[in-house]
Design an enzyme around this catalytic site. Structure first.
Site, mmCIF file in Angstrom:
data_model
loop_
_atom_site.group_PDB
_atom_site.id
_atom_site.type_symbol
_atom_site.label_atom_id
_atom_site.label_comp_id
_atom_site.label_asym_id
_atom_site.label_seq_id
_atom_site.Cartn_x
_atom_site.Cartn_y
_atom_site.Cartn_z
ATOM 1 C CG HIS A 1 -0.367 0.288 2.530
ATOM 2 N ND1 HIS A 1 -0.136 -0.747 3.360
ATOM 3 C CD2 HIS A 1 -0.021 1.528 2.916
ATOM 4 C CE1 HIS A 1 0.477 -0.276 4.620
ATOM 5 N NE2 HIS A 1 0.382 1.011 4.204
ATOM 6 C CG ASP B 1 0.141 -4.113 2.795
ATOM 7 O OD1 ASP B 1 0.391 -3.456 1.685
ATOM 8 O OD2 ASP B 1 0.009 -3.496 3.754
ATOM 9 C CB SER C 1 3.154 1.767 5.753
ATOM 10 O OG SER C 1 1.878 2.142 6.599
#
Length: 475
Positions: free
Chosen positions: A125, A155, A229
């Site tokens: 993402h 992911d 992230s």
């Protein structure tokens, strides 16, 4: 081609990162008195000693000196066209020259895992839909990143950078984490730059995070903020044990941290990385079954003492399950020693295994437990192998995160269609979602293939395209 999918997560904020390092100060205020006696002055704060009983105070600094050069900041840019008419399709077609290009930018983190190849792991993402991605190293250098591949369902994304004097972080061979173990996270929260924080492992094997794909998360009490992230979660030996991925807050990511953070275990990330480095994509195997969660009513009907497990409702012809002898009515209660409580946990187990993984299932059958050995095999995804009328099309299962948002959702995604092919001439297009067919019921690619095994004389597909439903006759 990779299907571009926007993953919606109402309560799961995709921004992982570091543990909040907060200096704690004890402020002591003396209460007011009448007439205090004469006392010697006492300092309000004393410096911490360098050692206690001859032993130096513990510090993470030596370990972090070896870790921080491996953690990078990831800058993703996406070019989008904006019209003064908004999303009105008529005026956008009439006045395309009025469209303006705008650059959307996002920040994340990444970890150098192979200095020789220049491989950098991050989250899917973080770089999803990006036209340009650059990486800023801990020494301040900024270099362009080459996209190698990504896997939306776990992911995980892999990039390559070209630069001298890179430092790779050592990967834990077997994380073997336990609840209570200390861990340290390094990331790029809010674009502030490299930030180091610490915490403990709150839980392992988490698989109930809303809006995320296949899951086997490490849960920590990390202070997670947007921009983290793809950052590193390391043990006290400075080994990478996880890739920080998501935080949970019922009020959204911008509301702050409530101590629920999640990281992808390094074993899973390593397996995905190896596939991406080799082929640029990830293939998954299947058992070839449909299942339903055993509830109290089903348990009573099957004569089970406890409503637990996944009962098999359909076995696809020619599947690994069929070859292994699995039957309708069998109840799967464990897979490779991992407890299976419901249909969702069995599906999650399959999605996390490498292709061709040997699997031993514990199955309740006729009042006794039997062990069934099988393997997870990949299904051909080309249309010609399904039906000649579908030649030229490539199919895929729905992204797992999208399916999790609606447990009743099912269908098959048209991943690509060759121009001029038989499927193209019949009207099938890339991005179409096949919801149903006159050949029979199905929920995924395995079921779709099975429904077409008898080659119906007429084939009609019901598709969803940009929110509109239509029937396509395949000729």
């Amino acid at each position: 081609m990779r299907a571009k999918t926007t993953l919606l997560a109402l309560t799961c904020a995709a921004a992982f990162g570091g543990f909040a390092a907060t200096a704690i100060r004890d402020v002591v205020q003396q209460p007011a008195g009448a007439t205090p006696a004469t006392v010697a002055a006492v300092p309000t704060m004393a410096a911490l000693p360098a050692a206690v009983d001859g032993a130096p105070l513990p510090s993470l600094a030596p370990m972090l000196k070896t870790v921080t050069p491996s953690v990078v900041s990831v800058h993703a840019k996406q070019r989008v066209r904006v019209s003064p008419f908004g999303n009105d399709p008529f005026f956008r077609r009439m006045f395309p020259e009025l469209d303006q290009e705008r650059m959307n930018e996002s920040l994340g983190s990444g970890v150098i895992v192979d200095a020789q190849q220049g491989y950098v792991l991050t989250n899917h993402h973080v770089i999803e839909g990006a036209d340009d991605v650059s990486v800023t190293l801990s020494d301040g250098r900024t270099v362009e990143a080459e996209f190698i591949g990504s896997d939306v369902d776990t992911d995980v994304a892999l990039m390559r950078i070209k630069a001298d004097n890179l430092t790779a972080i050592p990967l834990a061979q077997d994380a073997n984490l336990q609840v209570g173990d200390f861990v340290v996270a390094v990331g790029n929260p809010f674009g502030f730059g490299q930030t180091v924080t610490s915490g403990i492992i709150s839980a392992v094997g988490r698989s109930n995070v809303p809006g995320v794909g296949f899951q086997n998360f490490i849960q920590t009490d990390a202070s997670i903020n947007p921009g983290n992230s793809g950052g590193a979660l390391v043990n006290l030996r400075g080994q990478l044990v996880g890739i920080n991925t998501a935080s949970f807050n019922t009020r959204g990511s911008m509301a702050g941290n409530i101590g629920l953070g999640f990281a992808i275990p390094i074993g899973l990330a390593r397996n995905v990385m190896m596939q991406l480095a080799t082929t640029g994509s990830v293939q998954r195997g299947t058992l070839g079954i449909d299942t339903q969660t055993v509830d109290a009513r089903i348990a009573q009907g099957l004569g089970l003492d406890t409503p637990r497990g996944a009962v098999i409702t359909r076995v696809y012809g020619g599947s690994p399950a069929a070859r292994a002898g699995l039957r309708t009515g069998d109840v799967v209660v464990a897979a490779n020693g991992e407890r299976i409580d419901n249909s969702e946990s069995l599906r999650n187990f399959q999605g996390l295994q490498a292709l061709d993984t040997p699997v031993t299932l514990d199955v309740l059958r006729d009042g006794r437990t039997v062990k069934i050995d099988t393997r997870l095999t990949a299904l051909p995804r080309d249309g010609a192998s399904v039906d000649a009328r579908l030649a030229g099309a490539m199919f895929a299962d729905l992204p797992e995160a999208l399916r999790r948002q609606n447990q009743r959702a099912g269908g098959v995604l048209v991943e690509a269609v060759d121009a001029g092919s038989r499927a193209f001439q019949s009207g099938l297009r890339e991005g179409d979602l096949i919801l149903a067919a006159n050949s029979g019921q199905f929920r995924d690619l395995a079921g779709f293939r099975d429904s077409l095994a008898d080659r119906p004389s007429d084939l009609v597909l019901r598709i969803s395209r940009r929110g509109r439903i239509a029937d396509v006759i395949m000729r």
